[in-house]
Design an enzyme around this catalytic site. Sequence first.
Site, PDB file in Angstrom:
ATOM      1  N   GLY A   9       0.835  -1.200   0.000  1.00  0.00           N
ATOM      2  CA  GLY A   9       0.000   0.000   0.000  1.00  0.00           C
ATOM      3  C   GLY A   9       0.862   1.238   0.000  1.00  0.00           C
ATOM      4  O   GLY A   9       1.559   1.506   0.985  1.00  0.00           O
ATOM      5  N   GLY A  11      -0.116   4.582  -0.556  1.00  0.00           N
ATOM      6  CA  GLY A  11      -0.713   5.898  -0.365  1.00  0.00           C
ATOM      7  C   GLY A  11       0.250   6.760   0.446  1.00  0.00           C
ATOM      8  O   GLY A  11       1.397   6.373   0.694  1.00  0.00           O
ATOM      9  N   MET A  13       0.416   7.506   3.665  1.00  0.00           N
ATOM     10  CA  MET A  13       0.900   6.892   4.898  1.00  0.00           C
ATOM     11  C   MET A  13       1.844   5.725   4.614  1.00  0.00           C
ATOM     12  O   MET A  13       2.913   5.611   5.216  1.00  0.00           O
ATOM     13  CB  MET A  13      -0.274   6.418   5.748  1.00  0.00           C
ATOM     14  CG  MET A  13      -1.100   7.536   6.349  1.00  0.00           C
ATOM     15  SD  MET A  13      -0.208   8.468   7.598  1.00  0.00           S
ATOM     16  CE  MET A  13      -0.148   7.268   8.930  1.00  0.00           C
ATOM     17  N   ALA A  75      -9.411   0.329   5.365  1.00  0.00           N
ATOM     18  CA  ALA A  75      -9.941  -0.710   6.252  1.00  0.00           C
ATOM     19  C   ALA A  75     -10.834  -1.696   5.502  1.00  0.00           C
ATOM     20  O   ALA A  75     -10.811  -2.902   5.769  1.00  0.00           O
ATOM     21  CB  ALA A  75     -10.704  -0.066   7.405  1.00  0.00           C
ATOM     22  N   SER A 126      -0.467   6.470  14.755  1.00  0.00           N
ATOM     23  CA  SER A 126      -0.932   7.843  14.944  1.00  0.00           C
ATOM     24  C   SER A 126       0.182   8.820  14.640  1.00  0.00           C
ATOM     25  O   SER A 126       1.347   8.579  14.945  1.00  0.00           O
ATOM     26  CB  SER A 126      -1.427   8.062  16.376  1.00  0.00           C
ATOM     27  OG  SER A 126      -1.858   9.402  16.542  1.00  0.00           O
ATOM     28  N   GLY A 128      -0.324  11.024  11.604  1.00  0.00           N
ATOM     29  CA  GLY A 128      -0.527  11.555  10.271  1.00  0.00           C
ATOM     30  C   GLY A 128       0.664  11.282   9.370  1.00  0.00           C
ATOM     31  O   GLY A 128       1.561  10.505   9.691  1.00  0.00           O
ATOM     32  N   LYS A 180      -5.905   2.643  19.684  1.00  0.00           N
ATOM     33  CA  LYS A 180      -5.867   3.729  18.695  1.00  0.00           C
ATOM     34  C   LYS A 180      -7.241   4.366  18.533  1.00  0.00           C
ATOM     35  O   LYS A 180      -7.372   5.592  18.413  1.00  0.00           O
ATOM     36  CB  LYS A 180      -5.376   3.178  17.352  1.00  0.00           C
ATOM     37  CG  LYS A 180      -5.444   4.173  16.183  1.00  0.00           C
ATOM     38  CD  LYS A 180      -4.633   5.441  16.444  1.00  0.00           C
ATOM     39  CE  LYS A 180      -4.356   6.222  15.180  1.00  0.00           C
ATOM     40  NZ  LYS A 180      -5.530   6.602  14.405  1.00  0.00           N
ATOM     41  N   HIS A 183      -7.889   6.569  21.479  1.00  0.00           N
ATOM     42  CA  HIS A 183      -6.979   7.704  21.282  1.00  0.00           C
ATOM     43  C   HIS A 183      -7.644   8.740  20.381  1.00  0.00           C
ATOM     44  O   HIS A 183      -7.630   9.944  20.655  1.00  0.00           O
ATOM     45  CB  HIS A 183      -5.663   7.213  20.671  1.00  0.00           C
ATOM     46  CG  HIS A 183      -4.858   8.264  19.958  1.00  0.00           C
ATOM     47  ND1 HIS A 183      -5.206   8.765  18.722  1.00  0.00           N
ATOM     48  CD2 HIS A 183      -3.709   8.902  20.308  1.00  0.00           C
ATOM     49  CE1 HIS A 183      -4.322   9.668  18.339  1.00  0.00           C
ATOM     50  NE2 HIS A 183      -3.409   9.770  19.289  1.00  0.00           N
ATOM     51  N   ASN A 184      -8.258   8.272  19.274  1.00  0.00           N
ATOM     52  CA  ASN A 184      -8.910   9.199  18.355  1.00  0.00           C
ATOM     53  C   ASN A 184     -10.133   9.853  18.984  1.00  0.00           C
ATOM     54  O   ASN A 184     -10.430  11.023  18.710  1.00  0.00           O
ATOM     55  CB  ASN A 184      -9.304   8.467  17.078  1.00  0.00           C
ATOM     56  CG  ASN A 184      -8.110   8.210  16.171  1.00  0.00           C
ATOM     57  OD1 ASN A 184      -6.971   8.217  16.619  1.00  0.00           O
ATOM     58  ND2 ASN A 184      -8.366   7.964  14.905  1.00  0.00           N
ATOM     59  N   GLU A 187      -8.852  12.526  21.035  1.00  0.00           N
ATOM     60  CA  GLU A 187      -8.425  13.575  20.105  1.00  0.00           C
ATOM     61  C   GLU A 187      -9.610  14.440  19.687  1.00  0.00           C
ATOM     62  O   GLU A 187      -9.516  15.680  19.639  1.00  0.00           O
ATOM     63  CB  GLU A 187      -7.775  12.919  18.886  1.00  0.00           C
ATOM     64  CG  GLU A 187      -7.322  13.856  17.798  1.00  0.00           C
ATOM     65  CD  GLU A 187      -6.839  13.076  16.585  1.00  0.00           C
ATOM     66  OE1 GLU A 187      -7.305  13.354  15.464  1.00  0.00           O
ATOM     67  OE2 GLU A 187      -5.986  12.180  16.762  1.00  0.00           O
ATOM     68  N   LYS A 258     -13.506  10.523  10.117  1.00  0.00           N
ATOM     69  CA  LYS A 258     -13.281   9.246   9.446  1.00  0.00           C
ATOM     70  C   LYS A 258     -13.923   8.074  10.175  1.00  0.00           C
ATOM     71  O   LYS A 258     -13.787   6.935   9.742  1.00  0.00           O
ATOM     72  CB  LYS A 258     -11.781   9.005   9.273  1.00  0.00           C
ATOM     73  CG  LYS A 258     -11.129   9.972   8.287  1.00  0.00           C
ATOM     74  CD  LYS A 258      -9.688   9.613   8.016  1.00  0.00           C
ATOM     75  CE  LYS A 258      -9.095  10.524   6.958  1.00  0.00           C
ATOM     76  NZ  LYS A 258      -7.677  10.194   6.666  1.00  0.00           N
TER      77      LYS A 258
END
Length: 479
Positions: A9, A11, A13, A75, A126, A128, A180, A183-184, A187, A258
């Site tokens: 992958g 992309g 990230m 995902a 995490s 970005g 995670k 965590h978001n 955030e 998201k």
Amino acid sequence: MKNTIGVYGLGVMGSNLARNMASKGEKVAVYNYTPDLTKKFTSQHSSLHIDSHYDLESFIYSLESPRKIFLMVAAGAVDSVIQSLLPLLEQGDIIMDGGNSDFHDSNRRYRELQKHGIQFLGVGVSGGEKGALNGPALMPGGDLESYRQVAPILEKIAAHVDGKPCCTYIGPEGSGHYVKMVHNGIEYADMQMITEAYQFLHEKVGLSMQDLSEVFSSWNETELESYLVEITADILSKTDQETGKPMVEVILDKAGQKGTGKWSSQEALDLGVPSTIMTEAVYARYLSAMKEERVYAEKHLAGPSLTHEKMDTEYWVNLVKEALFMGKICAYAQGFYQYQMASRQYGWSLDLGEIALIFRGGCIIRADFLNKIHRAFKENKDLTNLLLAPYFLEKTNRYQSSLRKVVMKGFESGLSLPCFSSALSFYDGYRSSRNGANLIQAQRDYFGAHRYERVDQEGIFHTNWLEPGAIKQSVKADS
């Protein structure tokens, strides 16, 4: 010599993680389902010693055994990618999913792949795109022995604070993606409360964007020091070249998402834990998306009658600072309580102190404040709630009045402060030994015979509420 790790992958990230790995001395193979991204990546980063592949077989066979494959795909594509990999893998090979997958899916993949002798790690990532390149916070969950095999790579590419990598083994199954996810959610709450502080000081106190930039910059040198406060100061200092206006004033007030914040709230409901602040932050984004309706409603729905009021700038800036820190404490208290309850529910044995350390670098909620959370759980492993730890107890006892004043003034002025007010309601509810739920239990027993407990007797009771006059005795129900 074969490659030490493969990244599937390319992309933003995935590309940045591959570059990060290569810069740390790893021999990296890369592959993308669509060849154009592989070609673009190869041409842009030809100076890096990265082995690019255009067919899946050569990508897999280029890896040393046991093969370590890091997936950075959407995902929804993870299952199909795993199915394409399975015929090419051998027992003991390790698949790592670094996307924002639902932890339920990670639980399922962990169990299904074990049947094939393939190990699975769900890795929360995490920070970005910059974090992926320069050092993210990593939250790997799955088989412990498999983690030990990939730890030298993951800990090398993670952010480091005080010489310690922001990466540690979280627990079994999908626990890494769970950590995670919450965590978001934290955030979301953090960002919304910063927004409420900004809005209050701008609309009520009258600070300009430049003034606000300076305020947030000064706050970043205090107990509020964090990445989000730092970037807020920078954002508020920027000017739009086309209009000459502050940049934030030309950005439409419709916030995107998201889905991980929503998942956190849904999971809190399933666990029966009061993660109210992150949930209000999710709702605030939903409400922001109703832009056209809000424009119409502003013309028709009444608010408070406002009179010009001279505000003491220094006084209110300090109150809002303390209110923001107070709200932040409550949000993190809720998030870490949700970790505790999830750990208990799923048998994960999460180390909350170590989780706090992971968040200190690389990730979006990184802040000096996390050292205090780490210390709180290390000093008291049986701590039931962060609000009761000595440092946070002292701060909330001092700052609750500031949060109270800001919320009251905001409501009086017609400002919507969903997370500030939710933080205050949670705090007041948590510190109250008795609330109105006794009436709710009476209502439930009245219309549905749902039964209740008494304050003066052991057991479960039911009352025939339709008896005339005073009720002489409650009937102890069969257990």
